[in-house]
Design a protein around this motif. Structure first.
Motif, PDB file in Angstrom:
ATOM      1  N   LYS A   1      81.703 136.119  24.050  1.00 23.56           N
ATOM      2  CA  LYS A   1      81.281 137.449  24.488  1.00 23.56           C
ATOM      3  C   LYS A   1      80.037 137.359  25.360  1.00 23.56           C
ATOM      4  CE  LYS A   1      79.716 141.902  22.666  1.00 23.56           C
ATOM      5  NZ  LYS A   1      79.419 142.684  21.429  1.00 23.56           N
ATOM      6  N   SER A   2      79.064 136.534  24.965  1.00 25.44           N
ATOM      7  CA  SER A   2      77.825 136.399  25.739  1.00 25.44           C
ATOM      8  C   SER A   2      78.095 135.777  27.105  1.00 25.44           C
ATOM      9  CB  SER A   2      76.804 135.568  24.963  1.00 25.44           C
ATOM     10  OG  SER A   2      77.273 134.248  24.762  1.00 25.44           O
ATOM     11  N   LYS A   3      79.040 134.808  27.158  1.00 28.41           N
ATOM     12  CA  LYS A   3      79.372 134.188  28.441  1.00 28.41           C
ATOM     13  C   LYS A   3      80.033 135.188  29.383  1.00 28.41           C
ATOM     14  CE  LYS A   3      79.888 129.378  26.908  1.00 28.41           C
ATOM     15  NZ  LYS A   3      80.835 128.249  26.707  1.00 28.41           N
ATOM     16  N   GLN A   4      80.835 136.073  28.821  1.00 27.85           N
ATOM     17  CA  GLN A   4      81.504 137.076  29.654  1.00 27.85           C
ATOM     18  C   GLN A   4      80.513 138.085  30.230  1.00 27.85           C
ATOM     19  OE1 GLN A   4      84.660 138.644  27.076  1.00 27.85           O
ATOM     20  NE2 GLN A   4      86.151 137.523  28.310  1.00 27.85           N
ATOM     21  N   LEU A   5      79.391 138.244  29.544  1.00 33.01           N
ATOM     22  CA  LEU A   5      78.387 139.208  30.008  1.00 33.01           C
ATOM     23  C   LEU A   5      77.487 138.634  31.096  1.00 33.01           C
ATOM     24  CD1 LEU A   5      77.310 140.795  26.603  1.00 33.01           C
ATOM     25  CD2 LEU A   5      78.787 141.800  28.351  1.00 33.01           C
ATOM     26  N   LEU A   6      77.513 137.301  31.274  1.00 30.01           N
ATOM     27  CA  LEU A   6      76.676 136.687  32.298  1.00 30.01           C
ATOM     28  C   LEU A   6      77.163 137.092  33.692  1.00 30.01           C
ATOM     29  CD1 LEU A   6      76.308 133.059  30.868  1.00 30.01           C
ATOM     30  CD2 LEU A   6      74.567 134.863  30.908  1.00 30.01           C
ATOM     31  N   PRO A   7      76.256 137.299  34.635  1.00 24.89           N
ATOM     32  CA  PRO A   7      76.674 137.646  36.004  1.00 24.89           C
ATOM     33  C   PRO A   7      77.465 136.515  36.640  1.00 24.89           C
ATOM     34  CG  PRO A   7      74.328 137.143  35.914  1.00 24.89           C
ATOM     35  CD  PRO A   7      74.799 137.208  34.491  1.00 24.89           C
ATOM     36  N   ARG A   8      78.528 136.855  37.364  1.00 21.88           N
ATOM     37  CA  ARG A   8      79.381 135.847  37.991  1.00 21.88           C
ATOM     38  C   ARG A   8      78.990 135.672  39.448  1.00 21.88           C
ATOM     39  NH1 ARG A   8      85.019 135.112  35.356  1.00 21.88           N
ATOM     40  NH2 ARG A   8      84.563 135.791  33.250  1.00 21.88           N
TER      41      ARG A   8
END
Length: 257
Positions: A74-81
């Motif tokens: 979940k935290s990785k998905q919230l990181l800006p891409r």
């Protein structure tokens, strides 16, 4: 996974723990396994873990391991891409979990298929224990009808609404044998014909009593002494008389063995 109340232990062969819970939540949202809605599923998963911890804190270690993995995803998905065109494609953080879940689902589906075929065979060729104590396979029967996790969720609602306020100076335990709880529940279902799961539990009692009654319900359903039904999605769970008569003496002998 095992649930423990006092000195009584129930082996739940109907599911294999954390991945089974996760698969249940994915199916509940009616999405494909590869499209796990991580944010929503993580919150719901942690809610179930909290309920399991109320039943027995020693059972949740494996569940917490998967919970930490969900939180990390979940935290990785919230990181800006990165938006640059030449930037290599970012790997989906769910990929490893999806592979594990698909593998688990394959074996789980196969196990349930074999179980169903075995049940069909037993209905045609019934074999009883020569000692007269009943079918030796009873202890390995999975819970049918309403899923185990539906019952766990319903028990969470019972804990929220019916648990007595903790006493500051006294810690109380209910050491009532599990077969006594089973007999009480079975008699209530037989007398009323159809009982709401929530109404089975008395108001304002301590946790050990609620847990003992919950384990009794699981055992009654698993051994087909009671049938759990849910007519509306996410609605009340109802218990009715099952296909196997409940005999208190036989139950005591089975537990003691």
């Amino acid at each position: 996974v095992e649930f423990v109340a006092m000195d009584f232990r129930v082996q739940l062969d109907a599911f294999s723990g954390p991945l089974d819970l996760l698969l249940y939540l994915v199916r509940k949202h009616e999405v494909d396994v590869v499209e796990i809605p991580v944010a929503i599923v993580t919150e719901q998963y942690l809610h179930y873990v909290d309920i399991l911890e109320q039943i027995d804190v020693d059972t949740v270690a494996d569940f917490l391991d998967l919970a930490s993995m969900l939180i990390e995803i979940k935290s990785k998905q919230l990181l800006p891409r990165p938006e640059e065109i030449d930037e290599p494609e970012v790997e989906d953080p769910r990929e490893e979990l999806v592979v594990r879940l698909l593998e688990f689902k394959k074996y789980r589906d196969a196990a349930f298929l074999l179980e169903r075929r075995g049940r069909d065979w037993q209905e045609r060729y019934t074999r009883r224990d020569p000692s007269g104590s009943g079918d030796q396979s009873d202890q390995h029967r999975p819970i049918e009808g309403v899923e185990l996790w539906d019952l766990v969720s319903a028990f969470g609602r019972v804990i929220r609404h019916k648990l007595a306020a903790p006493e500051v100076s006294t810690i109380r335990y209910d050491d009532t044998p599990i077969h006594v709880f089973m007999q009480r529940v079975a008699e209530q279902i037989t007398a009323q014909g159809r009982v709401a799961f929530f109404e089975l539990f008395p108001d304002a009692v301590h946790k050990s009593t609620l847990v003992g009654m919950f384990l009794a319900v699981l055992e009654l359903v698993r051994h087909r002494h009671a049938l759990a039904e849910q007519t509306d999605r996410f609605g009340e769970i109802w218990l009715t008389v099952g296909s196997e008569p409940f005999v208190a003496e036989a139950t005591v002998m089975s537990i003691e063995q």
